[in-house]
Design a protein around this motif. Sequence first.
Motif, PDB file in Angstrom:
ATOM      1  N   GLN A   1      -6.210   0.752 -18.635  1.00 27.76           N
ATOM      2  CA  GLN A   1      -6.888  -0.530 -18.812  1.00 27.76           C
ATOM      3  C   GLN A   1      -6.824  -1.400 -17.547  1.00 27.76           C
ATOM      4  O   GLN A   1      -7.711  -2.219 -17.320  1.00 27.76           O
ATOM      5  CB  GLN A   1      -6.274  -1.300 -19.982  1.00 27.76           C
ATOM      6  CG  GLN A   1      -6.876  -0.943 -21.332  1.00 27.76           C
ATOM      7  CD  GLN A   1      -6.699   0.513 -21.705  1.00 27.76           C
ATOM      8  OE1 GLN A   1      -5.580   0.994 -21.823  1.00 27.76           O
ATOM      9  NE2 GLN A   1      -7.804   1.222 -21.885  1.00 27.76           N
ATOM     10  N   ASP A   2      -5.801  -1.218 -16.716  1.00 30.23           N
ATOM     11  CA  ASP A   2      -5.689  -2.018 -15.485  1.00 30.23           C
ATOM     12  C   ASP A   2      -4.571  -1.419 -14.632  1.00 30.23           C
ATOM     13  O   ASP A   2      -3.845  -0.532 -15.069  1.00 30.23           O
ATOM     14  CB  ASP A   2      -5.383  -3.478 -15.813  1.00 30.23           C
ATOM     15  CG  ASP A   2      -5.874  -4.441 -14.726  1.00 30.23           C
ATOM     16  OD1 ASP A   2      -6.178  -3.959 -13.606  1.00 30.23           O
ATOM     17  OD2 ASP A   2      -5.954  -5.640 -15.000  1.00 30.23           O
ATOM     18  N   PHE A   3      -4.437  -1.932 -13.380  1.00 31.29           N
ATOM     19  CA  PHE A   3      -3.314  -1.528 -12.529  1.00 31.29           C
ATOM     20  C   PHE A   3      -2.831  -2.750 -11.770  1.00 31.29           C
ATOM     21  O   PHE A   3      -3.569  -3.714 -11.535  1.00 31.29           O
ATOM     22  CB  PHE A   3      -3.727  -0.414 -11.563  1.00 31.29           C
ATOM     23  CG  PHE A   3      -4.521  -0.887 -10.374  1.00 31.29           C
ATOM     24  CD1 PHE A   3      -3.893  -1.152  -9.155  1.00 31.29           C
ATOM     25  CD2 PHE A   3      -5.900  -1.086 -10.468  1.00 31.29           C
ATOM     26  CE1 PHE A   3      -4.618  -1.593  -8.064  1.00 31.29           C
ATOM     27  CE2 PHE A   3      -6.630  -1.521  -9.383  1.00 31.29           C
ATOM     28  CZ  PHE A   3      -6.000  -1.776  -8.170  1.00 31.29           C
TER      29      PHE A   3
ATOM     30  N   THR B   1       1.812   0.431  -9.369  1.00 30.36           N
ATOM     31  CA  THR B   1       1.771   1.222  -8.136  1.00 30.36           C
ATOM     32  C   THR B   1       2.462   0.480  -7.014  1.00 30.36           C
ATOM     33  O   THR B   1       2.710  -0.726  -7.085  1.00 30.36           O
ATOM     34  CB  THR B   1       0.310   1.502  -7.718  1.00 30.36           C
ATOM     35  OG1 THR B   1      -0.293   0.281  -7.267  1.00 30.36           O
ATOM     36  CG2 THR B   1      -0.489   2.082  -8.854  1.00 30.36           C
ATOM     37  N   GLY B   2       2.768   1.234  -5.947  1.00 35.59           N
ATOM     38  CA  GLY B   2       3.276   0.615  -4.724  1.00 35.59           C
ATOM     39  C   GLY B   2       2.122   0.249  -3.805  1.00 35.59           C
ATOM     40  O   GLY B   2       0.959   0.596  -4.046  1.00 35.59           O
ATOM     41  N   LEU B   3       2.418  -0.436  -2.697  1.00 34.17           N
ATOM     42  CA  LEU B   3       1.386  -0.880  -1.758  1.00 34.17           C
ATOM     43  C   LEU B   3       0.573   0.291  -1.229  1.00 34.17           C
ATOM     44  O   LEU B   3      -0.649   0.229  -1.103  1.00 34.17           O
ATOM     45  CB  LEU B   3       2.019  -1.638  -0.597  1.00 34.17           C
ATOM     46  CG  LEU B   3       2.334  -3.121  -0.836  1.00 34.17           C
ATOM     47  CD1 LEU B   3       3.080  -3.696   0.355  1.00 34.17           C
ATOM     48  CD2 LEU B   3       1.049  -3.903  -1.076  1.00 34.17           C
ATOM     49  N   GLY B   4       1.273   1.371  -0.939  1.00 38.15           N
ATOM     50  CA  GLY B   4       0.587   2.515  -0.357  1.00 38.15           C
ATOM     51  C   GLY B   4      -0.211   3.325  -1.359  1.00 38.15           C
ATOM     52  O   GLY B   4      -0.926   4.247  -0.974  1.00 38.15           O
ATOM     53  N   ASP B   5      -0.104   2.985  -2.656  1.00 40.01           N
ATOM     54  CA  ASP B   5      -0.779   3.771  -3.695  1.00 40.01           C
ATOM     55  C   ASP B   5      -1.838   2.958  -4.435  1.00 40.01           C
ATOM     56  O   ASP B   5      -2.207   3.281  -5.559  1.00 40.01           O
ATOM     57  CB  ASP B   5       0.243   4.286  -4.722  1.00 40.01           C
ATOM     58  CG  ASP B   5       1.217   5.278  -4.106  1.00 40.01           C
ATOM     59  OD1 ASP B   5       0.790   6.004  -3.196  1.00 40.01           O
ATOM     60  OD2 ASP B   5       2.378   5.298  -4.539  1.00 40.01           O
ATOM     61  N   ALA B   6      -2.324   1.884  -3.786  1.00 42.54           N
ATOM     62  CA  ALA B   6      -3.309   1.031  -4.457  1.00 42.54           C
ATOM     63  C   ALA B   6      -4.560   1.821  -4.833  1.00 42.54           C
ATOM     64  O   ALA B   6      -5.167   1.592  -5.888  1.00 42.54           O
ATOM     65  CB  ALA B   6      -3.679  -0.150  -3.575  1.00 42.54           C
ATOM     66  N   HIS B   7      -4.954   2.770  -3.992  1.00 42.50           N
ATOM     67  CA  HIS B   7      -6.138   3.572  -4.299  1.00 42.50           C
ATOM     68  C   HIS B   7      -5.932   4.407  -5.546  1.00 42.50           C
ATOM     69  O   HIS B   7      -6.876   4.701  -6.296  1.00 42.50           O
ATOM     70  CB  HIS B   7      -6.472   4.478  -3.111  1.00 42.50           C
ATOM     71  CG  HIS B   7      -5.434   5.533  -2.849  1.00 42.50           C
ATOM     72  ND1 HIS B   7      -4.218   5.246  -2.252  1.00 42.50           N
ATOM     73  CD2 HIS B   7      -5.428   6.863  -3.120  1.00 42.50           C
ATOM     74  CE1 HIS B   7      -3.515   6.367  -2.161  1.00 42.50           C
ATOM     75  NE2 HIS B   7      -4.227   7.357  -2.681  1.00 42.50           N
ATOM     76  N   VAL B   8      -4.668   4.807  -5.799  1.00 44.50           N
ATOM     77  CA  VAL B   8      -4.359   5.573  -7.003  1.00 44.50           C
ATOM     78  C   VAL B   8      -4.572   4.704  -8.233  1.00 44.50           C
ATOM     79  O   VAL B   8      -5.034   5.178  -9.283  1.00 44.50           O
ATOM     80  CB  VAL B   8      -2.915   6.100  -6.949  1.00 44.50           C
ATOM     81  CG1 VAL B   8      -2.578   6.850  -8.246  1.00 44.50           C
ATOM     82  CG2 VAL B   8      -2.724   7.005  -5.750  1.00 44.50           C
ATOM     83  N   GLY B   9      -4.259   3.416  -8.108  1.00 42.16           N
ATOM     84  CA  GLY B   9      -4.478   2.505  -9.224  1.00 42.16           C
ATOM     85  C   GLY B   9      -5.938   2.429  -9.614  1.00 42.16           C
ATOM     86  O   GLY B   9      -6.289   2.415 -10.797  1.00 42.16           O
ATOM     87  N   ILE B  10      -6.825   2.388  -8.631  1.00 41.29           N
ATOM     88  CA  ILE B  10      -8.260   2.346  -8.907  1.00 41.29           C
ATOM     89  C   ILE B  10      -8.692   3.630  -9.608  1.00 41.29           C
ATOM     90  O   ILE B  10      -9.463   3.606 -10.581  1.00 41.29           O
ATOM     91  CB  ILE B  10      -9.043   2.136  -7.599  1.00 41.29           C
ATOM     92  CG1 ILE B  10      -8.688   0.771  -6.988  1.00 41.29           C
ATOM     93  CG2 ILE B  10     -10.545   2.245  -7.853  1.00 41.29           C
ATOM     94  CD1 ILE B  10      -9.310   0.538  -5.628  1.00 41.29           C
ATOM     95  N   GLU B  11      -8.172   4.747  -9.122  1.00 34.87           N
ATOM     96  CA  GLU B  11      -8.499   6.024  -9.771  1.00 34.87           C
ATOM     97  C   GLU B  11      -7.941   6.073 -11.192  1.00 34.87           C
ATOM     98  O   GLU B  11      -8.552   6.675 -12.086  1.00 34.87           O
ATOM     99  CB  GLU B  11      -7.927   7.169  -8.943  1.00 34.87           C
ATOM    100  CG  GLU B  11      -8.579   7.334  -7.568  1.00 34.87           C
ATOM    101  CD  GLU B  11      -7.898   8.405  -6.735  1.00 34.87           C
ATOM    102  OE1 GLU B  11      -6.861   8.931  -7.201  1.00 34.87           O
ATOM    103  OE2 GLU B  11      -8.394   8.721  -5.636  1.00 34.87           O
TER     104      GLU B  11
ATOM    105  N   VAL C   1      -2.728   0.863 -21.653  1.00 34.31           N
ATOM    106  CA  VAL C   1      -1.919   1.443 -20.576  1.00 34.31           C
ATOM    107  C   VAL C   1      -2.168   0.657 -19.303  1.00 34.31           C
ATOM    108  O   VAL C   1      -3.313   0.506 -18.865  1.00 34.31           O
ATOM    109  CB  VAL C   1      -2.255   2.934 -20.363  1.00 34.31           C
ATOM    110  CG1 VAL C   1      -1.483   3.484 -19.166  1.00 34.31           C
ATOM    111  CG2 VAL C   1      -1.949   3.741 -21.625  1.00 34.31           C
ATOM    112  N   LEU C   2      -1.085   0.154 -18.711  1.00 38.29           N
ATOM    113  CA  LEU C   2      -1.138  -0.627 -17.487  1.00 38.29           C
ATOM    114  C   LEU C   2      -0.342   0.122 -16.418  1.00 38.29           C
ATOM    115  O   LEU C   2       0.840   0.411 -16.607  1.00 38.29           O
ATOM    116  CB  LEU C   2      -0.549  -2.018 -17.722  1.00 38.29           C
ATOM    117  CG  LEU C   2      -0.592  -3.040 -16.589  1.00 38.29           C
ATOM    118  CD1 LEU C   2      -2.022  -3.331 -16.169  1.00 38.29           C
ATOM    119  CD2 LEU C   2       0.100  -4.319 -17.004  1.00 38.29           C
TER     120      LEU C   2
ATOM    121  N   VAL D   1      -7.630   3.544 -13.304  1.00 35.31           N
ATOM    122  CA  VAL D   1      -8.528   2.800 -14.192  1.00 35.31           C
ATOM    123  C   VAL D   1      -9.747   3.645 -14.523  1.00 35.31           C
ATOM    124  O   VAL D   1     -10.219   3.681 -15.672  1.00 35.31           O
ATOM    125  CB  VAL D   1      -8.930   1.460 -13.554  1.00 35.31           C
ATOM    126  CG1 VAL D   1     -10.012   0.773 -14.376  1.00 35.31           C
ATOM    127  CG2 VAL D   1      -7.714   0.550 -13.417  1.00 35.31           C
ATOM    128  N   ALA D   2     -10.287   4.335 -13.518  1.00 32.51           N
ATOM    129  CA  ALA D   2     -11.433   5.201 -13.766  1.00 32.51           C
ATOM    130  C   ALA D   2     -11.083   6.330 -14.725  1.00 32.51           C
ATOM    131  O   ALA D   2     -11.941   6.827 -15.465  1.00 32.51           O
ATOM    132  CB  ALA D   2     -11.946   5.775 -12.450  1.00 32.51           C
TER     133      ALA D   2
END
Length: 388
Positions: free
Chosen positions: A108-110, A91-101, A87-88, A103-104
């Motif tokens: 597998q990546d964002f 996200t948008g620019l404003g949701d980069a922190h959501v991508g990190i969450e 699962v990849l 992965v946690a």
Amino acid sequence: MTPLSPDLPDPLTLLLIEDDAGDAFLVEELLASADRPPKITWARTLAEGRARLTDDVQCVLVDLSLPDASGLEALQQVLAMATDTAVLVLTGLGDAHVGIEAVAAGAQDFLVKQDVDARLLIRAIRYAIERKRADLAMRELLQERIVSKENSRLERGLLPVPLLDPALLHHQARYLPGRAGGLLAGDFWDTVQTPDGAVHVLIGDVCGHGPDEAALGTALRIAWRTLVLAGQTGNDVLRTLDTLLRHERKSPEIFTTMCTAAIAPDLTTARLHVIGHPPPLLLRDGELGVVTETPSGPPLGIFPGIEWTSIDVTLGDRWSLLLYTDGLIEATVGENRDLLGTEGLANLIRAADGIDLDRIIASLDGAMHDDVAAVLVSRGDGSRGDGA
């Protein structure tokens, strides 16, 4: 055109869950530049993606702002429906922190959509698939280890605990399965003291080396213990075991050799049955010999309705009785790798100070190629044994 590296595996099927047609078109255009463009299935909603998720999909690209689900809730639903698929997250620019969450939480990546180019997207997909494969392999390995530990605990639980007053006799037993990683084999043993003070010793060998033979050996051992504790002896026990073997074995070619010893309550005599099995060795008043050259009869499972003859032995006051399976005497020794044999085993004992199973087994380290079980019971100052 300069090839992109690393490229995508071939063939590759992707599921893209993205409600924005422009973003979906961008992903398709970027992946079209790969040397081996993937097959892309596009879904606009999570529900639509669930319907289009097939077994050949190797990676799911999912936006976390969908009409019917958003954020980590959307990801959790994707992970639940695609348990064995990479699962990849997009996200948008404003949701980069959501991508990190994300992965946690198990992705597998964002990727941030505005930062994606063809090379980055291809590499991210490739790495996501490889990470998922590694995760699945680790999960399978962990499961195998759990099952292996459970099997080990089960097998240890099936090994006998002697029912014997430790002050009465010295008792030493050793058990070495021939199959790699196994704790149980077709060999089996047991020792039981009945309320009248008699001591009953069993050793047996189911032909073959696999788990089926181990299970059959365990069944025969438990049945023998039950019958002995119920007061049965001699041919009554052997006939019941023969019947059990015929019902439980996987094929009519399976047979079992066995040796039993019923030591009288005064511990000075014993009645043995040697049923197609290697004869026991008796160390009595410093003299070592083979108990008998004449067996009581053929192994269990060969001839129905047979009677086995008993062998009465005088033990005396100081003695050691060794019962063993053929894996011990089939050890190969010397430059010509000859079989040890019963006489070779006797010579090992004569060269030592009494019978010590650990010393015998250590001297044959690397020479034994089959399952080995041995039980030593001894009485008197000249006996050896380390207890049960």
